[in-house]
Design a protein around this motif. Structure first.
Motif, PDB file in Angstrom:
ATOM      1  N   LEU A  81       0.833  -1.205   0.000  1.00  0.00           N
ATOM      2  CA  LEU A  81       0.000   0.000   0.000  1.00  0.00           C
ATOM      3  C   LEU A  81       0.869   1.258   0.000  1.00  0.00           C
ATOM      4  O   LEU A  81       0.556   2.237  -0.676  1.00  0.00           O
ATOM      5  N   LEU A  82       1.946   1.227   0.759  1.00  0.00           N
ATOM      6  CA  LEU A  82       2.870   2.358   0.792  1.00  0.00           C
ATOM      7  C   LEU A  82       3.510   2.574  -0.577  1.00  0.00           C
ATOM      8  O   LEU A  82       3.586   3.704  -1.062  1.00  0.00           O
ATOM      9  N   ILE A  83       3.939   1.492  -1.207  1.00  0.00           N
ATOM     10  CA  ILE A  83       4.552   1.596  -2.535  1.00  0.00           C
ATOM     11  C   ILE A  83       3.547   2.121  -3.549  1.00  0.00           C
ATOM     12  O   ILE A  83       3.850   3.014  -4.363  1.00  0.00           O
ATOM     13  N   LEU A  84       2.324   1.591  -3.527  1.00  0.00           N
ATOM     14  CA  LEU A  84       1.293   2.064  -4.455  1.00  0.00           C
ATOM     15  C   LEU A  84       0.922   3.526  -4.199  1.00  0.00           C
ATOM     16  O   LEU A  84       0.672   4.289  -5.140  1.00  0.00           O
ATOM     17  N   GLY A  85       0.901   3.936  -2.936  1.00  0.00           N
ATOM     18  CA  GLY A  85       0.635   5.341  -2.613  1.00  0.00           C
ATOM     19  C   GLY A  85       1.719   6.260  -3.141  1.00  0.00           C
ATOM     20  O   GLY A  85       1.430   7.324  -3.702  1.00  0.00           O
ATOM     21  N   MET A  86       2.981   5.859  -2.980  1.00  0.00           N
ATOM     22  CA  MET A  86       4.088   6.664  -3.504  1.00  0.00           C
ATOM     23  C   MET A  86       4.042   6.718  -5.022  1.00  0.00           C
ATOM     24  O   MET A  86       4.313   7.760  -5.624  1.00  0.00           O
ATOM     25  N   LEU A  87       3.676   5.589  -5.652  1.00  0.00           N
ATOM     26  CA  LEU A  87       3.546   5.561  -7.102  1.00  0.00           C
ATOM     27  C   LEU A  87       2.462   6.520  -7.562  1.00  0.00           C
ATOM     28  O   LEU A  87       2.663   7.282  -8.522  1.00  0.00           O
ATOM     29  N   ALA A  88       1.322   6.524  -6.888  1.00  0.00           N
ATOM     30  CA  ALA A  88       0.215   7.399  -7.270  1.00  0.00           C
ATOM     31  C   ALA A  88       0.588   8.870  -7.116  1.00  0.00           C
ATOM     32  O   ALA A  88       0.318   9.689  -8.006  1.00  0.00           O
ATOM     33  N   ILE A  89       1.221   9.206  -6.009  1.00  0.00           N
ATOM     34  CA  ILE A  89       1.609  10.603  -5.781  1.00  0.00           C
ATOM     35  C   ILE A  89       2.626  11.055  -6.823  1.00  0.00           C
ATOM     36  O   ILE A  89       2.513  12.136  -7.403  1.00  0.00           O
ATOM     37  N   THR A  90       3.620  10.229  -7.093  1.00  0.00           N
ATOM     38  CA  THR A  90       4.628  10.574  -8.097  1.00  0.00           C
ATOM     39  C   THR A  90       3.998  10.723  -9.471  1.00  0.00           C
ATOM     40  O   THR A  90       4.307  11.668 -10.205  1.00  0.00           O
TER      41      THR A  90
END
Length: 108
Positions: free
Chosen positions: A5-14
């Motif tokens: 979830l953290l990785i996907l959140g960082m991907l979405a923000i980027t």
């Protein structure tokens, strides 16, 4: 699961940040913000490099046997005098490895 979830959140923000420049190409920042953004690369590079120079093993190393610190200071001097990126990189790396060799810190 939390890591994904953290990785996907960082991907979405980027993605949203980078896509916004394509979605709104006429977006302009105020002059003060544009001037401030010119200092971002220098600030980020400083935040990455300086802790490695001052604390190479996780604790303060402000002594003359710190090859990281001495080579970093020498690279700063080379950059200030020559204004040549290649000379700065080559001089910094050469001085770093020579200092590590002189201090007996190379794992050979």
């Amino acid at each position: 699961m939390q890591i994904w979830l953290l990785i996907l959140g960082m991907l979405a923000i980027t993605f949203v940040i980078r896509y916004s420049f394509f979605a709104w190409p006429d977006l302009r920042f105020p002059r003060l913000v544009e001037q401030g953004l010119h200092y971002v690369p220098v600030a980020v590079l400083t935040a990455i490099v300086v802790p490695g120079m001052l604390m190479p093993e996780g604790h303060w190393a402000l002594h003359w046997h710190n090859a990281y610190l001495l080579a970093g200071v020498l690279a700063i001097l080379i950059a200030a005098l020559s204004r040549n990126l290649l000379a700065t990189i080559a001089g910094g790396l050469l001085s770093f490895f020579l200092l590590r060799w002189a201090f007996g810190q190379l794992p050979l």
